[in-house]
Design a protein around this motif. Sequence first.
Motif, PDB file in Angstrom:
ATOM      1  N   ALA A 105      -0.051 -57.292  62.172  1.00 21.31           N
ATOM      2  CA  ALA A 105      -0.717 -57.653  63.417  1.00 21.31           C
ATOM      3  C   ALA A 105      -1.027 -59.143  63.452  1.00 21.31           C
ATOM      4  O   ALA A 105      -0.873 -59.805  64.487  1.00 21.31           O
ATOM      5  N   THR A 106      -1.446 -59.677  62.299  1.00 17.43           N
ATOM      6  CA  THR A 106      -1.742 -61.111  62.234  1.00 17.43           C
ATOM      7  C   THR A 106      -0.482 -61.932  62.431  1.00 17.43           C
ATOM      8  O   THR A 106      -0.503 -62.964  63.116  1.00 17.43           O
ATOM      9  N   LEU A 107       0.625 -61.496  61.852  1.00 17.59           N
ATOM     10  CA  LEU A 107       1.872 -62.243  61.992  1.00 17.59           C
ATOM     11  C   LEU A 107       2.391 -62.202  63.428  1.00 17.59           C
ATOM     12  O   LEU A 107       2.944 -63.187  63.915  1.00 17.59           O
ATOM     13  N   GLU A 108       2.221 -61.072  64.087  1.00 16.24           N
ATOM     14  CA  GLU A 108       2.644 -60.997  65.480  1.00 16.24           C
ATOM     15  C   GLU A 108       1.816 -61.957  66.335  1.00 16.24           C
ATOM     16  O   GLU A 108       2.347 -62.608  67.242  1.00 16.24           O
ATOM     17  N   ALA A 109       0.522 -62.050  66.029  1.00 20.47           N
ATOM     18  CA  ALA A 109      -0.323 -63.013  66.740  1.00 20.47           C
ATOM     19  C   ALA A 109       0.116 -64.436  66.424  1.00 20.47           C
ATOM     20  O   ALA A 109       0.089 -65.315  67.290  1.00 20.47           O
ATOM     21  N   LEU A 110       0.544 -64.652  65.192  1.00 24.35           N
ATOM     22  CA  LEU A 110       1.034 -65.974  64.791  1.00 24.35           C
ATOM     23  C   LEU A 110       2.276 -66.363  65.578  1.00 24.35           C
ATOM     24  O   LEU A 110       2.406 -67.497  66.046  1.00 24.35           O
ATOM     25  N   VAL A 111       3.191 -65.415  65.740  1.00 25.49           N
ATOM     26  CA  VAL A 111       4.413 -65.676  66.497  1.00 25.49           C
ATOM     27  C   VAL A 111       4.073 -66.033  67.937  1.00 25.49           C
ATOM     28  O   VAL A 111       4.703 -66.904  68.543  1.00 25.49           O
ATOM     29  N   GLU A 112       3.053 -65.369  68.496  1.00 28.21           N
ATOM     30  CA  GLU A 112       2.636 -65.684  69.860  1.00 28.21           C
ATOM     31  C   GLU A 112       1.989 -67.061  69.943  1.00 28.21           C
ATOM     32  O   GLU A 112       2.153 -67.783  70.925  1.00 28.21           O
ATOM     33  N   THR A 113       1.255 -67.422  68.874  1.00 26.08           N
ATOM     34  CA  THR A 113       0.559 -68.711  68.862  1.00 26.08           C
ATOM     35  C   THR A 113       1.527 -69.867  68.685  1.00 26.08           C
ATOM     36  O   THR A 113       1.418 -70.910  69.333  1.00 26.08           O
ATOM     37  N   LYS A 114       2.484 -69.690  67.786  1.00 28.90           N
ATOM     38  CA  LYS A 114       3.427 -70.764  67.459  1.00 28.90           C
ATOM     39  C   LYS A 114       4.839 -70.271  67.741  1.00 28.90           C
ATOM     40  O   LYS A 114       5.432 -69.541  66.942  1.00 28.90           O
ATOM     41  N   LYS A 115       5.378 -70.637  68.863  1.00 33.57           N
ATOM     42  CA  LYS A 115       6.710 -70.191  69.251  1.00 33.57           C
ATOM     43  C   LYS A 115       7.786 -70.922  68.447  1.00 33.57           C
ATOM     44  O   LYS A 115       7.546 -71.947  67.821  1.00 33.57           O
ATOM     45  N   HIS A 116       8.998 -70.380  68.488  1.00 35.73           N
ATOM     46  CA  HIS A 116      10.188 -71.021  67.924  1.00 35.73           C
ATOM     47  C   HIS A 116      10.106 -71.193  66.411  1.00 35.73           C
ATOM     48  O   HIS A 116      10.534 -72.220  65.857  1.00 35.73           O
ATOM     49  N   LEU A 117       9.559 -70.213  65.713  1.00 30.01           N
ATOM     50  CA  LEU A 117       9.599 -70.235  64.259  1.00 30.01           C
ATOM     51  C   LEU A 117      10.978 -69.799  63.790  1.00 30.01           C
ATOM     52  O   LEU A 117      11.574 -68.871  64.329  1.00 30.01           O
ATOM     53  N   ASP A 118      11.489 -70.473  62.747  1.00 25.69           N
ATOM     54  CA  ASP A 118      12.769 -70.077  62.166  1.00 25.69           C
ATOM     55  C   ASP A 118      12.606 -68.927  61.186  1.00 25.69           C
ATOM     56  O   ASP A 118      13.507 -68.092  61.035  1.00 25.69           O
ATOM     57  N   ALA A 119      11.465 -68.883  60.496  1.00 23.60           N
ATOM     58  CA  ALA A 119      11.241 -67.833  59.502  1.00 23.60           C
ATOM     59  C   ALA A 119       9.775 -67.826  59.102  1.00 23.60           C
ATOM     60  O   ALA A 119       9.039 -68.795  59.317  1.00 23.60           O
ATOM     61  N   ILE A 120       9.356 -66.717  58.499  1.00 20.27           N
ATOM     62  CA  ILE A 120       8.005 -66.578  57.950  1.00 20.27           C
ATOM     63  C   ILE A 120       8.133 -66.198  56.473  1.00 20.27           C
ATOM     64  O   ILE A 120       8.965 -65.354  56.111  1.00 20.27           O
ATOM     65  N   VAL A 121       7.318 -66.826  55.625  1.00 21.60           N
ATOM     66  CA  VAL A 121       7.267 -66.475  54.205  1.00 21.60           C
ATOM     67  C   VAL A 121       5.875 -65.950  53.896  1.00 21.60           C
ATOM     68  O   VAL A 121       4.882 -66.640  54.127  1.00 21.60           O
ATOM     69  N   VAL A 122       5.799 -64.718  53.401  1.00 26.03           N
ATOM     70  CA  VAL A 122       4.525 -64.125  53.002  1.00 26.03           C
ATOM     71  C   VAL A 122       4.437 -64.200  51.482  1.00 26.03           C
ATOM     72  O   VAL A 122       5.209 -63.534  50.781  1.00 26.03           O
ATOM     73  N   GLU A 123       3.531 -65.020  50.971  1.00 28.71           N
ATOM     74  CA  GLU A 123       3.365 -65.142  49.524  1.00 28.71           C
ATOM     75  C   GLU A 123       2.305 -64.167  49.050  1.00 28.71           C
ATOM     76  O   GLU A 123       1.160 -64.198  49.493  1.00 28.71           O
ATOM     77  N   LEU A 124       2.692 -63.298  48.120  1.00 30.55           N
ATOM     78  CA  LEU A 124       1.766 -62.313  47.576  1.00 30.55           C
ATOM     79  C   LEU A 124       1.084 -62.857  46.327  1.00 30.55           C
ATOM     80  O   LEU A 124       1.598 -63.755  45.662  1.00 30.55           O
ATOM     81  N   SER A 125      -0.054 -62.276  45.991  1.00 25.39           N
ATOM     82  CA  SER A 125      -0.732 -62.658  44.762  1.00 25.39           C
ATOM     83  C   SER A 125       0.076 -62.181  43.561  1.00 25.39           C
ATOM     84  O   SER A 125       0.981 -61.347  43.683  1.00 25.39           O
ATOM     85  N   GLY A 126      -0.246 -62.695  42.386  1.00 27.67           N
ATOM     86  CA  GLY A 126       0.583 -62.465  41.206  1.00 27.67           C
ATOM     87  C   GLY A 126       0.835 -61.019  40.849  1.00 27.67           C
ATOM     88  O   GLY A 126       1.933 -60.656  40.442  1.00 27.67           O
ATOM     89  N   VAL A 127      -0.160 -60.141  41.005  1.00 28.01           N
ATOM     90  CA  VAL A 127      -0.003 -58.752  40.574  1.00 28.01           C
ATOM     91  C   VAL A 127       0.334 -57.819  41.731  1.00 28.01           C
ATOM     92  O   VAL A 127       0.447 -56.611  41.533  1.00 28.01           O
ATOM     93  N   ALA A 128       0.506 -58.361  42.922  1.00 26.83           N
ATOM     94  CA  ALA A 128       0.695 -57.515  44.106  1.00 26.83           C
ATOM     95  C   ALA A 128       2.019 -56.764  44.064  1.00 26.83           C
ATOM     96  O   ALA A 128       3.039 -57.262  43.571  1.00 26.83           O
TER      97      ALA A 128
END
Length: 248
Positions: A105-128
């Motif tokens: 849901a947060t990423l979808e809001a991000l896409v609406e906030t900032k148009k024309h993104l080429d890609a999204i990288v989700v960095e997880l914590s070390g043990v995730a």
Amino acid sequence: MAALANSDSDSDEAPSLVDPDDDAPRPARRVPVTVLCGFLGSGKTTLLKEVLASGLKIAVVENEFGDTAGLETLLAGARPLTVDGSIVELRNGCVCCSVKDELVATLEALVETKKHLDAIVVELSGVANPGPVAAAFWLDDALESELYLDAVVCVVDARTGPDLLKGPKTATGAFEAARQVATADRILVSKVDLTDDGGAAAVAEVRGRNPAAAVETCVRGRGGFDVDGFVVRTGCVAAGAKDPGAGW
């Protein structure tokens, strides 16, 4: 189904076909999401710097900005895009986002906030565990989201990775590290310049555990690969049609 166009009933010519979907709205360009995992100290942040310097419009998503040790220079002078400062725009046009709750849901809001993104990288914590995160995008894909899972990329330290992976499952972090490697579509063996064998042992170990994953080596986030194509916008999940329930 195509429909018959109006025609003169006395004409000998075959009536033309009209596709009712010709004027249907086309779906918006969807944004690929890379899930980046790897143990603390493996080199994820160094790789992220290369991703952000690639010239692409990238959104990097962190659990919290406090976890982004090493990205301070990039965050300096960032412009808040939201009132709470959870989404900021970097000077090169890329975006960093702090997520604590509903990721998709947060990423979808991000896409609406900032148009024309080429890609999204989700960095997880070390043990995730990357599995549930990746599966969330498969579920959202069925709902015709603007996002889609592109790849799970795992970074493995060439110095400490082999011993961690070969250790007993009861050892701290051993199970989590093995799960990350097994889940990955792409694996980057980092810090190979700090090993006597150029990372050969680490490469052999991860290939033995995940023969289907493409493996590359890197030094400070750079190697014989292009960020665009190996880390982001890889197309490998779509090509492999991975079942989110398999191996996760």
